[in-house]
Write a protein that holds these residues in place. Structure first.
Motif, PDB file in Angstrom:
ATOM      1  N   GLY A  43       0.799  -1.220   0.000  1.00  0.00           N
ATOM      2  CA  GLY A  43       0.000   0.000   0.000  1.00  0.00           C
ATOM      3  C   GLY A  43       0.826   1.262   0.000  1.00  0.00           C
ATOM      4  O   GLY A  43       0.336   2.334   0.362  1.00  0.00           O
ATOM      5  N   GLY A  44       2.101   1.151  -0.372  1.00  0.00           N
ATOM      6  CA  GLY A  44       2.960   2.326  -0.447  1.00  0.00           C
ATOM      7  C   GLY A  44       3.699   2.662   0.834  1.00  0.00           C
ATOM      8  O   GLY A  44       4.398   3.668   0.898  1.00  0.00           O
ATOM      9  N   VAL A  45       3.564   1.801   1.880  1.00  0.00           N
ATOM     10  CA  VAL A  45       4.225   2.112   3.155  1.00  0.00           C
ATOM     11  C   VAL A  45       5.600   1.451   3.275  1.00  0.00           C
ATOM     12  O   VAL A  45       6.386   1.791   4.155  1.00  0.00           O
ATOM     13  N   GLY A  46       5.886   0.460   2.434  1.00  0.00           N
ATOM     14  CA  GLY A  46       7.206  -0.165   2.424  1.00  0.00           C
ATOM     15  C   GLY A  46       7.374  -1.353   3.350  1.00  0.00           C
ATOM     16  O   GLY A  46       8.405  -2.004   3.330  1.00  0.00           O
ATOM     17  N   VAL A  47       6.372  -1.629   4.194  1.00  0.00           N
ATOM     18  CA  VAL A  47       6.460  -2.777   5.099  1.00  0.00           C
ATOM     19  C   VAL A  47       5.161  -3.583   5.016  1.00  0.00           C
ATOM     20  O   VAL A  47       4.099  -3.051   4.693  1.00  0.00           O
ATOM     21  N   VAL A  48       5.294  -4.892   5.312  1.00  0.00           N
ATOM     22  CA  VAL A  48       4.136  -5.787   5.358  1.00  0.00           C
ATOM     23  C   VAL A  48       4.224  -6.632   6.626  1.00  0.00           C
ATOM     24  O   VAL A  48       5.272  -6.683   7.286  1.00  0.00           O
ATOM     25  N   LEU A  49       3.145  -7.284   6.965  1.00  0.00           N
ATOM     26  CA  LEU A  49       3.124  -8.181   8.122  1.00  0.00           C
ATOM     27  C   LEU A  49       3.385  -9.610   7.666  1.00  0.00           C
ATOM     28  O   LEU A  49       2.771 -10.094   6.715  1.00  0.00           O
ATOM     29  N   ASN A  50       4.317 -10.286   8.363  1.00  0.00           N
ATOM     30  CA  ASN A  50       4.579 -11.696   8.035  1.00  0.00           C
ATOM     31  C   ASN A  50       3.597 -12.598   8.781  1.00  0.00           C
ATOM     32  O   ASN A  50       2.648 -12.127   9.414  1.00  0.00           O
ATOM     33  N   ASP A  59       9.047  -7.156   0.027  1.00  0.00           N
ATOM     34  CA  ASP A  59       9.949  -7.683  -1.001  1.00  0.00           C
ATOM     35  C   ASP A  59       9.661  -7.064  -2.366  1.00  0.00           C
ATOM     36  O   ASP A  59      10.572  -6.881  -3.186  1.00  0.00           O
ATOM     37  N   ALA A  60       8.392  -6.765  -2.628  1.00  0.00           N
ATOM     38  CA  ALA A  60       8.015  -6.282  -3.961  1.00  0.00           C
ATOM     39  C   ALA A  60       8.651  -4.937  -4.284  1.00  0.00           C
ATOM     40  O   ALA A  60       9.075  -4.705  -5.417  1.00  0.00           O
ATOM     41  N   CYS A  61       8.734  -4.054  -3.291  1.00  0.00           N
ATOM     42  CA  CYS A  61       9.272  -2.714  -3.546  1.00  0.00           C
ATOM     43  C   CYS A  61      10.601  -2.462  -2.845  1.00  0.00           C
ATOM     44  O   CYS A  61      11.175  -1.381  -2.963  1.00  0.00           O
ATOM     45  N   GLY A  62      11.079  -3.443  -2.069  1.00  0.00           N
ATOM     46  CA  GLY A  62      12.344  -3.281  -1.361  1.00  0.00           C
ATOM     47  C   GLY A  62      12.287  -2.252  -0.251  1.00  0.00           C
ATOM     48  O   GLY A  62      13.316  -1.691   0.131  1.00  0.00           O
ATOM     49  N   GLY A  63      11.077  -1.966   0.247  1.00  0.00           N
ATOM     50  CA  GLY A  63      10.923  -1.013   1.337  1.00  0.00           C
ATOM     51  C   GLY A  63      10.713   0.419   0.898  1.00  0.00           C
ATOM     52  O   GLY A  63      10.477   1.296   1.732  1.00  0.00           O
ATOM     53  N   SER A  64      10.756   0.672  -0.396  1.00  0.00           N
ATOM     54  CA  SER A  64      10.580   2.047  -0.881  1.00  0.00           C
ATOM     55  C   SER A  64       9.111   2.456  -0.955  1.00  0.00           C
ATOM     56  O   SER A  64       8.788   3.641  -0.963  1.00  0.00           O
TER      57      SER A  64
END
Length: 577
Positions: A43-50, A59-64
């Motif tokens: 969602g554009g925040v750079g982090v996801v929940l595992n 992983d998709a955006c490398g945190g950007s």
């Protein structure tokens, strides 16, 4: 019939030419920063929940938070092509539904790089379904307004108001001036303005043989322009919401009002053309037919044929129209500040803050539903409409609003397509590049860019949402040119929104006047362009004069003078009332 075939042949050629050119276009570089979009995974925040519900780098955006757009045409000129094609086709073929749908399909093709599955997914999911979901509140408001109009007609309120108008408003000039004044007075919200003014003034303008196209123009020309110069309105709140930094949004909005030449000069234009008693362009044909033949529509189907009432209560009085309208105004006004949190919310007791925080898509259905229930109860108590007759007005009111709902759905879907293609980012980039030119000419350039962007995308809010941060970055916030630039941005956004066939305000004006949508767009274009050219000249002068009063006086003189010249040049072709 032959003319119609030629129109469609030309339309097909336009579509084929655009598609062939797009197919031949070279793929765009995906690593360009201008072509990055928010990552869908995070969602554009750079982090996801595992799986352990821990925040980890996406992983998709490398945190950007950003990934390259999947479209080869993202943030390029091609993002503007679908709405432009739709607008051109609508004006050529006079068929608004098919034209908008062609624009949606082109947008889907461009976004999916001409992949069939991807195109269908974009059209259905990102286009139509999202459009319906995003505008559901306005759909409800439209339907409720349609039902209320049917109820007022059935109760005899419209007929009584028409009889009153014949006695008290004795001329076409008076009827048009009354429409203009009512439009100026209802400055809270443009949607509400369009539908309310249309419902109230339609019986009067019909009585004085004013074409539906002229009524639609008067409604449209006082809806967004008056909201854009009213500090207490949904538009002021929207502008304040996009202002960044330490600058107070409402204060900036108020300071920019004298520099919003389009809103101000549109009012001068309306008053002048009403008092001069003439029309030009395609509007002259519509007015001539209304005056000489009693034909209020000229071309296209009767949009309000489902609203015709063969029988109505003989006990109907003027109050049976006025009271429901006043009830609607009061309940919607209360709803707007309630939804904004005036009572018990984040802005408890803060009227301005509540208006800035409100959501018209929620508040207008909220208020209109209450007004509808109260209106039904009132008519039953008066004995002019029974409960059974009230319920019969529900489908009738809904059917009358189907054309507006369809156009709004397709227009919103087309906006979604231009959003997927990054059209706004492309225009914003052009605006930033223009800042390296003549500095004092920037207000005029900002005005032009805002006009094109709002016309192509059909959204004034989106336009100033993009351009205000750019204007803020270009000018020093304590300079006069900064305020002029903000005024030019807002004026251009209103102009483009005013005349765009895919603008929701334009659609609402057509619905309020019960006018054919293409007729409304084509007849008001010459008027909008006339004022727009004068505004451009004024912004060129404003960059050097930097005095609002002097510039407004020059603009007013140019507006009236231009109308005198047009009247002299058109001669017998201009309809005199």
């Amino acid at each position: 019939m032959k003319t119609r075939s030629l129109r469609w042949l030309l339309a097909v050629l336009v579509i084929l030419a655009v598609t062939a050119t797009a197919l031949a276009a070279s793929p765009q570089t995906q690593t360009d920063p201008a072509k990055l979009v928010d990552c869908a995974d995070c969602g554009g925040v750079g982090v996801v929940l595992n799986d352990s519900l821990e925040a980890v780098t996406c992983d998709a955006c490398g945190g950007s938070g950003l990934v390259p757009s999947s479209s080869n045409m993202y943030a390029t000129f091609w993002g503007l092509v679908p709405p432009v094609v739709a607008i051109v086709l609508a004006l050529i073929t006079k068929e608004v539904y098919s034209s908008l749908f062609v624009g949606i399909v082109l947008g889907g093709l461009f976004y999916a790089n001409f992949n069939f599955i991807g195109t269908m997914d974009a059209i259905v999911n990102d286009g139509l379904i999202t459009a319906v979901a995003d505008t559901a509140g306005i759909f409800i408001f439209l339907v409720v307004l349609g039902i209320m109009v049917a109820l007022v007609n059935k109760a005899g309120g419209s007929a009584a108001f028409g009889r009153w108008a014949q006695v008290h408003i004795k001329s076409r000039t008076g009827a048009m001036m009354a429409t203009f004044v009512l439009g100026v007075l209802i400055f809270i919200d443009d949607y509400f303005n369009c539908l309310t003014v249309g419902s109230v003034m339609r019986p009067i303008t019909d009585t004085h043989k004013i074409s539906r196209a002229k009524l639609a123009y008067l409604i449209d020309a006082t809806a967004a322009p008056v909201c854009m110069i009213a500090p207490i309105s949904s538009w002021a709140a929207a502008v304040a919401g996009v202002v960044e930094g330490d600058t107070n949004g409402i204060s900036l909005f108020v300071r920019a009002i004298p520099w919003n030449f389009y809103s101000m000069l549109t009012f001068v234009f309306i008053i002048a053309i009403i008092l001069m008693k003439f029309d030009y362009g395609s509007m002259a044909k519509h007015e001539r037919n209304a005056i000489e033949k009693g034909d209020l529509y000229t071309t296209g189907d009767r949009v309000d044929k489902e609203m015709d009432v063969e029988d109505y209560s003989p006990k109907g009085r003027v109050i049976d129209l006025v009271l429901p309208v006043l009830t609607l105004i009061v309940t919607c006004f209360i709803a707007l500040v309630y939804v904004g949190g005036f009572w018990g919310g984040d802005y408890a007791g803060d009227f301005i803050g509540a208006f800035g925080n409100t959501d018209a898509y929620v508040a207008l259905p909220w208020g209109s539903l209450i007004a509808l229930v109260l209106t039904i109860i009132y008519f039953m108590a008066r004995g002019v409409v029974s409960f059974k007759e009230s319920m019969a007005c529900v489908p009738k009111g809904f059917i009358a609003m189907v054309p507006a709902i369809l156009i709004l759905t397709f227009a919103t879907a087309l906006k979604n397509m231009t959003g997927l293609l990054g059209a706004a980012g492309f225009v914003g980039g052009l605006m930033e590049g223009a800042s390296a030119g003549l500095f004092n000419m920037l207000p005029a350039i900002i005005f032009l860019v805002a006009c094109v962007l709002a016309f192509s995308t059909g959204t004034s809010w989106g336009t100033f949402g993009i351009l205000i941060p750019i204007v803020t970055a270009i000018f020093s916030t304590d300079s006069t040119l900064f305020i002029i630039g903000i005024g030019a941005c807002l004026a251009g956004a209103v102009l483009g929104d005013h005349c765009s066939p895919i603008s929701d305000t334009t659609i609402m004006a057509s619905a309020g006047a019960m006018s054919n949508h293409v007729n409304h767009v084509s007849t008001q274009l010459p008027y909008v362009i006339t004022v727009g050219v004068i505004c451009f000249v004024n912004y060129v002068l404003a960059g050097f004069i930097q005095n609002a009063i002097v510039c407004l006086l020059i603009g007013a003189v140019l507006t009236v003078g231009t109308l005198f010249v047009i009247k002299a040049l058109t001669g017998k072709k201009a309809v005199r009332q």
